[in-house]
Design a protein around this motif. Structure first.
Motif, PDB file in Angstrom:
ATOM      1  N   GLU A   1      28.544  17.091  -4.208  1.00 24.63           N
ATOM      2  CA  GLU A   1      28.187  17.402  -2.819  1.00 24.63           C
ATOM      3  C   GLU A   1      27.245  16.326  -2.265  1.00 24.63           C
ATOM      4  O   GLU A   1      27.382  15.892  -1.120  1.00 24.63           O
ATOM      5  CB  GLU A   1      27.534  18.793  -2.738  1.00 24.63           C
ATOM      6  CG  GLU A   1      27.644  19.372  -1.352  1.00 24.63           C
ATOM      7  CD  GLU A   1      27.287  20.861  -1.267  1.00 24.63           C
ATOM      8  OE1 GLU A   1      27.213  21.524  -2.308  1.00 24.63           O
ATOM      9  OE2 GLU A   1      27.057  21.327  -0.145  1.00 24.63           O
ATOM     10  N   GLU A   2      26.320  15.874  -3.117  1.00 19.69           N
ATOM     11  CA  GLU A   2      25.418  14.777  -2.701  1.00 19.69           C
ATOM     12  C   GLU A   2      26.238  13.528  -2.365  1.00 19.69           C
ATOM     13  O   GLU A   2      25.979  12.831  -1.392  1.00 19.69           O
ATOM     14  CB  GLU A   2      24.428  14.423  -3.826  1.00 19.69           C
ATOM     15  CG  GLU A   2      23.425  15.501  -4.183  1.00 19.69           C
ATOM     16  CD  GLU A   2      22.343  15.684  -3.131  1.00 19.69           C
ATOM     17  OE1 GLU A   2      22.257  14.872  -2.191  1.00 19.69           O
ATOM     18  OE2 GLU A   2      21.587  16.667  -3.247  1.00 19.69           O
TER      19      GLU A   2
ATOM     20  N   ASN B   1      22.707  21.172   9.164  1.00 20.29           N
ATOM     21  CA  ASN B   1      24.093  20.720   9.285  1.00 20.29           C
ATOM     22  C   ASN B   1      25.054  21.609   8.494  1.00 20.29           C
ATOM     23  O   ASN B   1      25.984  21.110   7.853  1.00 20.29           O
ATOM     24  CB  ASN B   1      24.224  19.257   8.806  1.00 20.29           C
ATOM     25  CG  ASN B   1      25.328  18.522   9.547  1.00 20.29           C
ATOM     26  OD1 ASN B   1      25.778  18.976  10.602  1.00 20.29           O
ATOM     27  ND2 ASN B   1      25.760  17.395   9.000  1.00 20.29           N
TER      28      ASN B   1
ATOM     29  N   SER C   1      31.870  24.648  -1.058  1.00 21.50           N
ATOM     30  CA  SER C   1      31.035  24.324   0.098  1.00 21.50           C
ATOM     31  C   SER C   1      31.837  24.651   1.363  1.00 21.50           C
ATOM     32  O   SER C   1      32.870  24.011   1.593  1.00 21.50           O
ATOM     33  CB  SER C   1      30.686  22.845   0.058  1.00 21.50           C
ATOM     34  OG  SER C   1      29.960  22.521   1.201  1.00 21.50           O
TER      35      SER C   1
ATOM     36  N   HIS D   1      28.489  12.452   5.555  1.00 20.53           N
ATOM     37  CA  HIS D   1      27.807  13.324   6.518  1.00 20.53           C
ATOM     38  C   HIS D   1      26.411  12.872   6.949  1.00 20.53           C
ATOM     39  O   HIS D   1      25.838  13.462   7.858  1.00 20.53           O
ATOM     40  CB  HIS D   1      27.736  14.762   5.981  1.00 20.53           C
ATOM     41  CG  HIS D   1      29.097  15.316   5.656  1.00 20.53           C
ATOM     42  ND1 HIS D   1      30.133  15.335   6.557  1.00 20.53           N
ATOM     43  CD2 HIS D   1      29.599  15.832   4.501  1.00 20.53           C
ATOM     44  CE1 HIS D   1      31.220  15.858   5.989  1.00 20.53           C
ATOM     45  NE2 HIS D   1      30.914  16.154   4.739  1.00 20.53           N
TER      46      HIS D   1
ATOM     47  N   ASN E   1      28.033  14.046   0.898  1.00 21.27           N
ATOM     48  CA  ASN E   1      27.073  13.976   2.015  1.00 21.27           C
ATOM     49  C   ASN E   1      26.679  12.533   2.291  1.00 21.27           C
ATOM     50  O   ASN E   1      26.671  12.091   3.437  1.00 21.27           O
ATOM     51  CB  ASN E   1      25.808  14.786   1.688  1.00 21.27           C
ATOM     52  CG  ASN E   1      26.047  16.262   1.927  1.00 21.27           C
ATOM     53  OD1 ASN E   1      26.960  16.635   2.671  1.00 21.27           O
ATOM     54  ND2 ASN E   1      25.251  17.101   1.294  1.00 21.27           N
TER      55      ASN E   1
END
Ligand code: FAD
Ligand code: NAD
Length: 478
Positions: free
Chosen positions: A65-66, A402, A365, A73, A69
């Motif tokens: 996820e990091e 976010n 997620s 993102h 991102n």
């Protein structure tokens, strides 16, 4: 001469190690038999959960996820980054070090609570008068015999494999291989859109794989509330996870470098999937073979589970079974609760588990979490209910971090307003669901939650708003 213990627990996963610790706290002399060896060949405690389940999967979910991102993102926050690179070996090493810290932590807890760790495979030998005899075998050592006044079977589960699809954990993986790939496959196939398929499919998609998931059932997340099913399907599709429902797996041809899989789609058309790695995640089966249950007059049921009553008693006096090896959801926290309950029952206490308040979390997620009943179940039961739903798109904290996707939905009894179920799709669902579990354990009404002061700005305000909407159609911010 056999060693003697008040309690022997077979298996040191979250069910077994927690049962052992609680029993030791209550003054029992406890041994725990565990045969697990880590990839370095060292004996390890913690079972599936710590070694190849909850803990490593959540570490990889967080890392991936990091990565996503950072690469996709951060621009939304006005932060320009370039040259984001994946160091998969380091990501895996981080995951392995978390696993090692956690499993060593259980060793520490065993020493602290004076629990004897019998390293090796445990099997029943006989039951005689007040004792149950178990033998422990380990390749490196002589056979050990132990006598116990009480035994808890906590041998957990292993991945179910499909006939004709041999798992080598290189090209074709179950959870173990899927958590340890050494490169990101360009094309990843997954059989089964259950919890593992969705979580590990998400990990590898975020790291760059094209992921195709083939699911036999016609609905995604069949046990979730219909509103959650719909939202999850929409969000996964937006992320690029290709999920085909109603898929029937046909011929599978495992080559040297890739896998060719024939399948039939929901309309009956023949399809081909070619992928560089395949994950088989079609459920898990209980570990009862090799326990020699016959020796004590116990038999597994037709699916391999140890039959138990509501309090985890088997049909043999002083033999109990908990966790994945018995009925109910295969969840670590359910196994832990049963471990505590059985240790306390042996000690003469009166513990109780309300299985209706065991929460479910899927760590995609956004995350998906629920507790209690969903709309479908209540309709089937003929129970009158009302619902309230609040979207995170209207929550200031969610916008700030976010994470505007998803909602909280509260279902309450039409007449009494008692909370019957809570369903969340949100970045914070795994933590937020704990408030709903607490409320249901205390038999709270939706109004009770709505009248509790929640911090502002926080994701938890969505719970309050959904509760107000369910209770009296009076959400304040909608
Ligand atoms: P296990 O953890 O399976 O432990 C059983 C132990 O018994 C093992 O160590 C095994 O070696 C040992 N054993 C078996 N037979 C013998 C024998 N004869 N002698 C000696 N030792 C023996 N659950 C969640 O709640 N949250 C999650 O996020 C989550 N994520 C998961 C992710 C993955 C990829 C997987 C595979 C599972 C996940 N689970 C999760 C499920 C969770 O891991 C299980 O529900 C949980 O581990 C069950 O605990 P247990 O103690 O019953 O069994
Ligand atoms: P699962 O039961 O969650 O999902 C298996 C899926 O595979 C189902 O949707 C099923 O319909 C499908 N399936 C079965 N046979 C198939 C076939 N032949 N072709 C196509 N699809 C098929 O099982 P899982 O994902 O393997 O996970 C195992 C267990 O581990 C689960 O019961 C879960 O409780 C536990 N787990 C929990 C978590 C969590 O709590 N976050 C995470 C991972 C695993």
């Amino acid at each position: 001469m056999a060693q003697n213990f008040d309690l022997v627990v077979i298996g040191a996963g979250p069910g077994g190690y927690i049962a052992a610790i609680r029993a030791a706290q209550l003054g029992m002399r406890v041994a725990c038999v565990e045969k697990w060896r880590n990839p370095a060949g060292e004996p390890a405690l913690g079972g599936t959960c710590l070694n190849v389940g909850c803990i490593p999967s959540k570490a990889l979910l967080a890392s991936s996820e990091e990565f996503e991102n950072a690469s996709q993102h951060l621009g939304d926050h006005g932060i320009a980054v370039s040259g984001v690179k994946l160091d998969l070996a380091k990501m895996m090493a981080r995951k392995d070090s978390i696993v090692s810290k956690m499993t060593k932590g259980i060793e520490f807890l065993f020493r602290k609570n004076k629990i004897t760790w019998l390293k090796g495979h445990g099997r029943f030998v006989a039951t005689e008068d007040e004792t149950i005899r178990i033998e422990v075998s380990d390749d490196d050592k002589d056979l050990q015999l132990v006598d116990a006044q009480q035994v808890i079977i906590a041998t957990g589960s292993k991945a179910r494999h499909l006939p004709g699809i041999p798992v080598d954990n290189k090209l074709v993986c179950d959870n173990e291989g899927a958590l340890a790939m050494t490169e990101v496959p360009k094309r990843l196939g997954v059989i089964g859109a259950g919890v593992i398929g969705l979580e590990l499919g998400s990990v590898w998609r975020r790291l760059g794989a094209e992921v195709t998931i083939l699911e036999a059932l016609p609905t995604l997340l069949g046990t979730a509330d219909p509103s959650v099913q719909k939202e999850a399907a929409r969000l996964f599709a937006r992320q690029g996870l290709k999920i085909h429902l109603g898929a029937k797996i046909g011929e599978v041809d495992v080559g040297k470098k890739n896998v060719k899989l024939g399948w039939t789609d929901a309309k009956g058309a023949e399809q081909q999937l070619e992928c560089d790695r395949l994950i088989v995640s079609v459920g898990r089966v209980p570990n009862t073979d090799g326990l020699n249950l016959d020796a004590i007059g116990l038999a597994a049921d037709e699916r391999g589970f140890v039959p138990v009553d509501e309090q985890c008693r088997t049909s043999v006096p002083r033999v109990w079974a908990i966790g994945d090896v018995v009925r109910g959801p295969m969840l670590a926290h359910k196994a832990e609760e049963e471990g505590v309950m059985v240790a306390e029952l042996i000690a003469g206490q009166k513990p109780h588990i309300d299985y209706n308040t065991v929460p479910w979390v899927i760590y995609t997620s956004p995350e998906i979490a629920w507790v209690g009943k969903n709309e479908q179940q209540l309709k089937e039961e003929g129970r009158a209910f009302k619902t309230g739903q609040f979207p995170f798109a209207a929550n200031g904290r969610a916008l700030g971090i976010n994470a505007p996707d998803g909602f909280v939905k509260v279902i309450a009894d039409e007449q009494t307003d008692e909370v019957l179920g809570v369903h969340i799709v949100s970045a914070a669902a795994s933590d937020m669901i704990a408030e709903a579990v607490m409320a249901m354990e205390f038999k709270a009404s939706a109004e009770d939650i709505g009248r509790i002061c929640h911090p502002h700005p926080s994701m938890s305000e969505a719970m309050r708003e959904a509760a107000l909407a369910a209770s009296d159609k009076r959400a304040l911010n909608m």
